[in-house]
Motif scaffolding. Sequence first.
Motif, mmCIF file in Angstrom:
data_model
loop_
_atom_site.group_PDB
_atom_site.id
_atom_site.type_symbol
_atom_site.label_atom_id
_atom_site.label_comp_id
_atom_site.label_asym_id
_atom_site.label_seq_id
_atom_site.Cartn_x
_atom_site.Cartn_y
_atom_site.Cartn_z
ATOM 1 N N ILE A 1 38.873 38.092 30.180
ATOM 2 C CA ILE A 1 39.450 37.855 31.505
ATOM 3 C C ILE A 1 39.546 39.168 32.269
ATOM 4 C CG2 ILE A 1 41.552 37.155 32.714
ATOM 5 C CD1 ILE A 1 41.977 35.107 30.452
ATOM 6 N N VAL A 2 40.067 40.202 31.620
ATOM 7 C CA VAL A 2 40.174 41.510 32.281
ATOM 8 C C VAL A 2 38.782 42.050 32.604
ATOM 9 C CG1 VAL A 2 40.994 43.880 32.015
ATOM 10 C CG2 VAL A 2 42.365 41.980 31.121
ATOM 11 N N GLN A 3 37.865 41.901 31.695
ATOM 12 C CA GLN A 3 36.503 42.407 31.908
ATOM 13 C C GLN A 3 35.843 41.734 33.111
ATOM 14 O OE1 GLN A 3 33.504 41.343 28.949
ATOM 15 N NE2 GLN A 3 32.822 43.473 28.925
ATOM 16 N N GLU A 4 35.952 40.417 33.190
ATOM 17 C CA GLU A 4 35.337 39.692 34.302
ATOM 18 C C GLU A 4 36.010 40.037 35.623
ATOM 19 O OE1 GLU A 4 32.775 37.153 36.331
ATOM 20 O OE2 GLU A 4 32.671 37.936 34.270
ATOM 21 N N ALA A 5 37.336 40.182 35.598
ATOM 22 C CA ALA A 5 38.054 40.519 36.835
ATOM 23 C C ALA A 5 37.654 41.895 37.351
ATOM 24 C CB ALA A 5 39.563 40.449 36.591
ATOM 25 N N LEU A 6 37.558 42.884 36.468
ATOM 26 C CA LEU A 6 37.144 44.222 36.894
ATOM 27 C C LEU A 6 35.707 44.215 37.413
ATOM 28 C CD1 LEU A 6 38.729 46.455 34.079
ATOM 29 C CD2 LEU A 6 39.630 45.938 36.361
ATOM 30 N N THR A 7 34.853 43.427 36.775
ATOM 31 C CA THR A 7 33.472 43.324 37.256
ATOM 32 C C THR A 7 33.425 42.742 38.661
ATOM 33 O OG1 THR A 7 32.673 43.036 34.996
ATOM 34 C CG2 THR A 7 31.222 42.320 36.765
ATOM 35 N N ASN A 8 34.235 41.723 38.924
ATOM 36 C CA ASN A 8 34.258 41.121 40.252
ATOM 37 C C ASN A 8 34.817 42.090 41.300
ATOM 38 O OD1 ASN A 8 33.176 38.719 39.323
ATOM 39 N ND2 ASN A 8 35.174 37.766 38.980
ATOM 40 N N VAL A 9 35.767 42.927 40.904
ATOM 41 C CA VAL A 9 36.296 43.924 41.848
ATOM 42 C C VAL A 9 35.194 44.899 42.239
ATOM 43 C CG1 VAL A 9 37.924 45.833 42.116
ATOM 44 C CG2 VAL A 9 38.672 43.698 41.052
ATOM 45 N N ARG A 10 34.439 45.358 41.263
ATOM 46 C CA ARG A 10 33.341 46.284 41.584
ATOM 47 C C ARG A 10 32.320 45.638 42.511
ATOM 48 N NH1 ARG A 10 33.723 47.697 36.049
ATOM 49 N NH2 ARG A 10 31.938 46.365 35.575
ATOM 50 N N PHE B 1 46.528 28.073 30.738
ATOM 51 C CA PHE B 1 46.372 27.794 32.164
ATOM 52 C C PHE B 1 45.690 28.990 32.822
ATOM 53 C CE2 PHE B 1 50.100 25.575 30.603
ATOM 54 C CZ PHE B 1 49.854 24.267 31.011
ATOM 55 N N PHE B 2 44.847 28.702 33.821
ATOM 56 C CA PHE B 2 44.078 29.754 34.484
ATOM 57 C C PHE B 2 44.048 29.466 35.974
ATOM 58 C CE2 PHE B 2 40.209 31.595 36.202
ATOM 59 C CZ PHE B 2 40.250 32.884 35.698
ATOM 60 N N SER B 3 44.196 30.537 36.766
ATOM 61 C CA SER B 3 44.106 30.403 38.223
ATOM 62 C C SER B 3 43.494 31.671 38.776
ATOM 63 C CB SER B 3 45.486 30.141 38.839
ATOM 64 O OG SER B 3 46.350 31.253 38.619
ATOM 65 N N ALA B 4 42.788 31.513 39.870
ATOM 66 C CA ALA B 4 42.153 32.660 40.525
ATOM 67 C C ALA B 4 41.996 32.330 41.996
ATOM 68 C CB ALA B 4 40.795 32.966 39.886
ATOM 69 N N GLY B 5 42.391 33.287 42.850
ATOM 70 C CA GLY B 5 42.262 33.050 44.279
ATOM 71 C C GLY B 5 42.800 34.216 45.083
ATOM 72 N N LEU C 1 51.143 34.564 26.223
ATOM 73 C CA LEU C 1 50.616 35.853 26.656
ATOM 74 C C LEU C 1 50.229 35.734 28.121
ATOM 75 C CD1 LEU C 1 49.703 38.740 25.876
ATOM 76 C CD2 LEU C 1 47.440 37.772 25.405
ATOM 77 N N GLN C 2 50.863 36.540 28.970
ATOM 78 C CA GLN C 2 50.610 36.506 30.401
ATOM 79 C C GLN C 2 49.635 37.617 30.767
ATOM 80 O OE1 GLN C 2 51.788 34.123 32.302
ATOM 81 N NE2 GLN C 2 53.249 33.237 30.825
ATOM 82 N N VAL C 3 48.551 37.237 31.430
ATOM 83 C CA VAL C 3 47.532 38.197 31.866
ATOM 84 C C VAL C 3 47.389 38.065 33.380
ATOM 85 C CG1 VAL C 3 45.155 38.987 31.609
ATOM 86 C CG2 VAL C 3 46.339 37.945 29.663
ATOM 87 N N GLU C 4 47.486 39.185 34.072
ATOM 88 C CA GLU C 4 47.350 39.164 35.531
ATOM 89 C C GLU C 4 46.556 40.385 35.974
ATOM 90 O OE1 GLU C 4 50.674 38.114 38.263
ATOM 91 O OE2 GLU C 4 50.341 40.148 39.048
ATOM 92 N N ILE C 5 45.533 40.148 36.778
ATOM 93 C CA ILE C 5 44.735 41.221 37.369
ATOM 94 C C ILE C 5 44.764 40.999 38.873
ATOM 95 C CG2 ILE C 5 42.513 42.371 37.474
ATOM 96 C CD1 ILE C 5 43.202 40.017 34.599
ATOM 97 N N ALA D 1 47.792 39.300 51.050
ATOM 98 C CA ALA D 1 47.478 40.647 51.544
ATOM 99 C C ALA D 1 45.987 40.893 51.662
ATOM 100 C CB ALA D 1 48.114 41.691 50.628
ATOM 101 N N GLY D 2 45.166 39.883 51.442
ATOM 102 C CA GLY D 2 43.722 40.052 51.530
ATOM 103 C C GLY D 2 43.061 40.443 50.240
ATOM 104 N N GLY D 3 43.847 40.533 49.165
ATOM 105 C CA GLY D 3 43.266 40.851 47.872
ATOM 106 C C GLY D 3 42.936 39.600 47.072
ATOM 107 N N PHE D 4 42.865 39.769 45.788
ATOM 108 C CA PHE D 4 42.481 38.666 44.902
ATOM 109 C C PHE D 4 43.301 38.776 43.622
ATOM 110 C CE2 PHE D 4 39.767 35.989 42.284
ATOM 111 C CZ PHE D 4 39.346 35.025 43.193
ATOM 112 N N VAL D 5 43.743 37.628 43.112
ATOM 113 C CA VAL D 5 44.600 37.612 41.938
ATOM 114 C C VAL D 5 43.992 36.665 40.902
ATOM 115 C CG1 VAL D 5 46.912 37.192 41.015
ATOM 116 C CG2 VAL D 5 46.628 37.987 43.371
#
Length: 354
Positions: A268-277, A334-338, A296-300, A342-346
Amino acid sequence: MVLAVGDTFVTDVPLSAVERAFSLGAALALVARLRMPVVTLLASLPGLYLGSAWLAGLIALYTVSRLRPNRVLLAVCTLLVMIAYYLPYPLEMASVGERNERLVWLESALGAPIAALALGRAVALRGELAVRLKELTEGRSREDRLLAQQVLAAERTQLAREMHDVVAHQVSLISLQAGALRVSSVDPMARETADTIRTLSVRTLDELRHMVGVLRAGGAGSVERRPQPRLSDLPRLIAESALEVDADICDQACASCPEGVERAAFRIVQEALTNVRKHAPGAKVRVCLRREGNELQVEIRNAAPLHGAAPLDLPSGGHGLIGLTERVHLLGGFFSAGPDDAGGFVVRATLPVS
């Protein structure tokens, strides 16, 4: 058996107590016809000869014909039934001569046992054909599966070859160019960047060779499996991301987590960082990983991209978040992304660890 018992009472000639007993005994003996067909037939012969157990004798002969395919045994049993049915009781020459003159007795004595014999063999052959047909169907299914596996193996080998030829060539060029830049550049920062690019290229080639080996082997156990990434590898992943990351990772968050949960969190962290780049160049990123009870709570979370920064034109299949959603749901999480306000992505994920 009920029909056989009823048949013993259907007679024009009154029966004595002995004859009635033998007839009923022949009908009741049919209880054991499936376990001891030959013994049942022999037990029904006295009732067939002395009394009126005609149907019991034919049922016993049918059972022997269905369960015992021995030709000699069938011929002997059929002959015994014919004789017991044809000969009169008591045995007198006058009665035998009288039956010889009437063809209906001969036809009944020959036709009924032969019909029972033929019916038994027909049912037995039908069962054998059903078994053979089932075996042929299963054999055809096995052949189809083997053929499908062969086709899949051929496609997998071709895919591995093409992936190796295309990707390995491009990554090798990147590694060579980075090496040349490292040697020729006098800027320490540029040399360090070129060295990082070369290191990552070599590591990518190594991973590519391993993946190609797995594809060519079809997932066989002969291929050495490498250790899968764990949460302890997150600092290295963040350091190599070339992003401004604020990491809030609890060291004891996954002290007793299953391996699948750790691997999912890492991906999850790997994919999120890739999408940021790809989509938010220059944006600041915050990675938060903590344990709350049995979850286990994961948030990027990344901020909005820098003004005027153009997104990187990198190839993408568009299935990264879909794959993460399926992975998390398989673990019961559970998974969410959007986008945020503030114009960012979570990207958030909740993974059960118990």
